[in-house]
Design a protein around this motif. Structure first.
Motif, PDB file in Angstrom:
ATOM      1  N   MET A  37     -32.964 -61.225  14.704  1.00  0.00           N
ATOM      2  CA  MET A  37     -33.858 -60.230  14.752  1.00  0.00           C
ATOM      3  C   MET A  37     -33.342 -58.920  13.899  1.00  0.00           C
ATOM      4  SD  MET A  37     -37.017 -60.692  16.306  1.00  0.00           S
ATOM      5  CE  MET A  37     -37.625 -60.446  17.946  1.00  0.00           C
ATOM      6  N   LYS A  38     -34.079 -58.463  13.045  1.00  0.00           N
ATOM      7  CA  LYS A  38     -33.508 -57.104  12.109  1.00  0.00           C
ATOM      8  C   LYS A  38     -34.215 -56.110  12.793  1.00  0.00           C
ATOM      9  CE  LYS A  38     -32.753 -60.331   8.404  1.00  0.00           C
ATOM     10  NZ  LYS A  38     -33.396 -60.555   7.079  1.00  0.00           N
ATOM     11  N   LEU A  39     -33.815 -54.733  12.448  1.00  0.00           N
ATOM     12  CA  LEU A  39     -34.354 -53.737  12.491  1.00  0.00           C
ATOM     13  C   LEU A  39     -35.067 -52.935  11.327  1.00  0.00           C
ATOM     14  CD1 LEU A  39     -31.987 -51.203  14.642  1.00  0.00           C
ATOM     15  CD2 LEU A  39     -33.882 -52.628  15.401  1.00  0.00           C
ATOM     16  N   TRP A  40     -36.577 -52.610  11.404  1.00  0.00           N
ATOM     17  CA  TRP A  40     -37.118 -52.218  10.291  1.00  0.00           C
ATOM     18  C   TRP A  40     -37.645 -50.708  10.478  1.00  0.00           C
ATOM     19  CZ3 TRP A  40     -37.185 -55.615   6.247  1.00  0.00           C
ATOM     20  CH2 TRP A  40     -37.045 -56.971   6.591  1.00  0.00           C
ATOM     21  N   ASN A  84     -43.248 -58.408   7.431  1.00  0.00           N
ATOM     22  CA  ASN A  84     -44.679 -58.618   7.842  1.00  0.00           C
ATOM     23  C   ASN A  84     -44.789 -58.544   9.292  1.00  0.00           C
ATOM     24  OD1 ASN A  84     -45.608 -58.879   5.192  1.00  0.00           O
ATOM     25  ND2 ASN A  84     -45.375 -61.409   5.439  1.00  0.00           N
ATOM     26  N   ASP A  85     -43.621 -59.046   9.751  1.00  0.00           N
ATOM     27  CA  ASP A  85     -43.802 -59.148  11.402  1.00  0.00           C
ATOM     28  C   ASP A  85     -43.543 -57.675  12.119  1.00  0.00           C
ATOM     29  OD1 ASP A  85     -44.184 -61.749  11.867  1.00  0.00           O
ATOM     30  OD2 ASP A  85     -42.093 -62.054  11.842  1.00  0.00           O
ATOM     31  N   ALA A  86     -42.623 -56.937  11.129  1.00  0.00           N
ATOM     32  CA  ALA A  86     -42.617 -55.427  11.645  1.00  0.00           C
ATOM     33  C   ALA A  86     -43.835 -54.556  11.480  1.00  0.00           C
ATOM     34  CB  ALA A  86     -41.527 -55.097  10.470  1.00  0.00           C
ATOM     35  N   PHE A  87     -44.535 -54.938  10.383  1.00  0.00           N
ATOM     36  CA  PHE A  87     -45.689 -54.252  10.338  1.00  0.00           C
ATOM     37  C   PHE A  87     -46.686 -54.480  11.108  1.00  0.00           C
ATOM     38  CE2 PHE A  87     -50.457 -54.656   8.689  1.00  0.00           C
ATOM     39  CZ  PHE A  87     -50.588 -53.130   8.205  1.00  0.00           C
ATOM     40  N   SER A  88     -46.981 -55.831  11.611  1.00  0.00           N
ATOM     41  CA  SER A  88     -47.703 -56.155  12.688  1.00  0.00           C
ATOM     42  C   SER A  88     -47.431 -55.673  14.157  1.00  0.00           C
ATOM     43  CB  SER A  88     -48.006 -57.639  12.852  1.00  0.00           C
ATOM     44  OG  SER A  88     -48.529 -58.336  11.702  1.00  0.00           O
ATOM     45  N   LYS A  89     -46.124 -55.705  14.483  1.00  0.00           N
ATOM     46  CA  LYS A  89     -45.553 -54.969  15.524  1.00  0.00           C
ATOM     47  C   LYS A  89     -45.840 -53.573  15.636  1.00  0.00           C
ATOM     48  CE  LYS A  89     -41.719 -55.630  18.613  1.00  0.00           C
ATOM     49  NZ  LYS A  89     -40.576 -55.911  18.909  1.00  0.00           N
ATOM     50  N   ALA A  90     -45.527 -52.886  14.653  1.00  0.00           N
ATOM     51  CA  ALA A  90     -45.912 -51.343  14.463  1.00  0.00           C
ATOM     52  C   ALA A  90     -47.250 -51.053  14.820  1.00  0.00           C
ATOM     53  CB  ALA A  90     -45.439 -50.907  13.312  1.00  0.00           C
ATOM     54  N   CYS A  91     -48.262 -51.881  14.266  1.00  0.00           N
ATOM     55  CA  CYS A  91     -49.597 -51.665  14.506  1.00  0.00           C
ATOM     56  C   CYS A  91     -50.019 -51.912  15.790  1.00  0.00           C
ATOM     57  CB  CYS A  91     -50.376 -52.448  13.597  1.00  0.00           C
ATOM     58  SG  CYS A  91     -50.281 -51.849  11.816  1.00  0.00           S
ATOM     59  N   GLU A  92     -49.440 -53.007  16.703  1.00  0.00           N
ATOM     60  CA  GLU A  92     -49.767 -53.327  17.759  1.00  0.00           C
ATOM     61  C   GLU A  92     -49.268 -52.318  18.980  1.00  0.00           C
ATOM     62  OE1 GLU A  92     -47.838 -57.190  18.684  1.00  0.00           O
ATOM     63  OE2 GLU A  92     -49.120 -58.224  17.057  1.00  0.00           O
ATOM     64  N   GLU A 119     -35.474 -52.624   5.927  1.00  0.00           N
ATOM     65  CA  GLU A 119     -34.565 -52.928   6.918  1.00  0.00           C
ATOM     66  C   GLU A 119     -33.310 -52.014   6.978  1.00  0.00           C
ATOM     67  OE1 GLU A 119     -31.243 -56.822   7.682  1.00  0.00           O
ATOM     68  OE2 GLU A 119     -32.511 -56.559   5.952  1.00  0.00           O
ATOM     69  N   ILE A 120     -32.927 -51.760   8.159  1.00  0.00           N
ATOM     70  CA  ILE A 120     -31.927 -50.761   8.461  1.00  0.00           C
ATOM     71  C   ILE A 120     -30.994 -51.272   9.283  1.00  0.00           C
ATOM     72  CG2 ILE A 120     -33.483 -48.544   8.306  1.00  0.00           C
ATOM     73  CD1 ILE A 120     -33.456 -48.423  11.325  1.00  0.00           C
ATOM     74  N   GLN A 121     -29.695 -50.567   9.446  1.00  0.00           N
ATOM     75  CA  GLN A 121     -28.612 -51.136  10.122  1.00  0.00           C
ATOM     76  C   GLN A 121     -28.815 -50.721  11.719  1.00  0.00           C
ATOM     77  OE1 GLN A 121     -25.814 -52.993   9.187  1.00  0.00           O
ATOM     78  NE2 GLN A 121     -26.917 -53.041   7.004  1.00  0.00           N
ATOM     79  N   ARG A 122     -28.418 -51.421  12.420  1.00  0.00           N
ATOM     80  CA  ARG A 122     -28.458 -51.384  13.926  1.00  0.00           C
ATOM     81  C   ARG A 122     -27.429 -50.038  14.464  1.00  0.00           C
ATOM     82  NH1 ARG A 122     -31.201 -54.213  17.791  1.00  0.00           N
ATOM     83  NH2 ARG A 122     -31.485 -55.754  16.246  1.00  0.00           N
TER      84      ARG A 122
END
Length: 87
Positions: free
Chosen positions: A1-4, A34-42, A70-73
């Motif tokens: 998983m990545k950070l967005w 796309n998953d980051a967008f959906s998760k933020a909206c949820e 994408e950003i660094q952890r």
């Protein structure tokens, strides 16, 4: 998983007999943009159920990604947190 890091814009929402827009910002962990967008909206919808207006019949409000990067952890970053500001 990545950070967005996300910046999401919403337009055309009805609140208290006014048409409003919002800016949603935050950092989420997801497989892709796309998953980051959906998760933020949820996450935002948990606090702002009026965002469900965007799933209604046409014409309806819209929610669009303005920027997803994408950003660094790092240890000092709060993950899976978003802030929504009505403007």
């Amino acid at each position: 998983m990545k950070l967005w890091q996300v910046l999401i814009i919403g337009e055309g929402f009805r609140l208290a007999d006014e048409t409003r827009r919002f800016e949603l910002t935050g950092i989420v962990e997801a497989v892709g943009a796309n998953d980051a967008f959906s998760k933020a909206c949820e996450l935002a919808m948990r606090v702002h159920p009026e965002l469900a207006q965007a799933t209604g019949p046409f014409p309806r409000p819209v929610i669009n990604a303005d920027e997803i990067q994408e950003i660094q952890r790092r240890d000092d970053i709060e993950v899976d947190t978003v802030e929504l500001e009505w403007v």
